[in-house]
Write an enzyme that holds these catalytic residues in place. Structure first.
Site, short mmCIF file in Angstrom:
data_model
loop_
_atom_site.label_atom_id
_atom_site.label_comp_id
_atom_site.label_asym_id
_atom_site.label_seq_id
_atom_site.Cartn_x
_atom_site.Cartn_y
_atom_site.Cartn_z
N HIS A 27 39.18 37.01 53.76
CA HIS A 27 39.51 35.60 54.03
C HIS A 27 40.81 35.51 54.82
CE1 HIS A 27 37.32 34.87 49.97
NE2 HIS A 27 36.50 34.45 50.93
N LYS A 31 30.32 27.29 37.73
CA LYS A 31 30.51 26.70 36.41
C LYS A 31 31.73 27.30 35.73
CE LYS A 31 26.50 24.26 35.21
NZ LYS A 31 25.71 24.44 36.44
N ARG A 58 30.25 38.74 58.05
CA ARG A 58 30.59 40.14 57.82
C ARG A 58 29.47 41.08 58.24
NH1 ARG A 58 31.73 38.80 51.73
NH2 ARG A 58 29.79 37.77 52.29
N SER A 99 34.46 38.28 47.33
CA SER A 99 35.11 37.86 46.08
C SER A 99 34.31 38.36 44.87
CB SER A 99 35.21 36.33 46.03
OG SER A 99 36.01 35.86 47.08
#
Ligand code: PNS
Length: 164
Positions: A18, A42, A91, A129
């Protein structure tokens, strides 16, 4: 006319992939807004406030990088901020289908907003991530793949979990 770009995402957590894309965007556009989707998952590992704090700290010396949050439709946020461009990182070929769908849907919703894809440096192409969280939780080393602050915060989270 100055060009304002929005780089949206979950950033849970911010990775060097990022950071790479944001730095490229900051060179290409007059201003880039890192826009964090609120309540993306969530149960995110980092709260929205933590994710914002991290990104602001990482880009504190880059005045044309702004960190903000958004909710609802991305194109509505982009329009509200009077931005012209959505930046997304690509990517690998595997990213393409999802990104292509999103870009075309956003184009249909607001044809005046352009999506621009940018490639990170080769050494950042395999970072995600999701993998960072998984590798770290299982005791793997993520040094060099995330900003130092993220690594420290991951360590804090793990320590808090093990002392509970
Ligand atoms: O980094 P991510 O999690 O892949 O980012 C996905 C994101 C936040 C860009 C996407 O989920 C999004 O734009 N969400 C906002 C809701 C929206 O506009 N959905 C329609 C997209 S075509």
């Amino acid at each position: 006319m100055s060009t304002l770009a929005v780089y949206p995402g979950s950033f849970d957590p911010l990775t060097n992939g990022h950071v790479d894309i944001i730095s490229r965007g900051a060179r290409l556009f007059d201003r880039i807004i890192v826009a964090m989707l609120m309540n993306a998952e969530k149960s995110p590992l980092f709260t929205t406030a933590e994710r914002v704090e991290i990104a602001r700290a990482v880009f504190k010396d880059q005045p044309n990088v702004e960190v903000d949050t958004f909710d609802g439709l991305l194109v509505d946020y982009v329009e509200r901020r009077r931005a012209q461009v959505i930046v997304r990182g690509l990517r690998a070929v595997s990213d393409f289908e999802y990104e292509f769908q999103m870009a075309l849907m956003n184009q249909r919703l607001k044809p005046e907003i352009e999506t621009v894809f940018m490639m990170p440096a080769e050494q950042n192409t395999y970072i995600s991530s999701r993998l960072i969280k998984e590798v770290f939780a299982l005791g793997g080393r993520v040094h060099g793949l995330v900003p130092d602050m993220v690594e420290a915060r991951l360590r804090d989270k793990l320590a808090a979990k093990t002392t509970r």
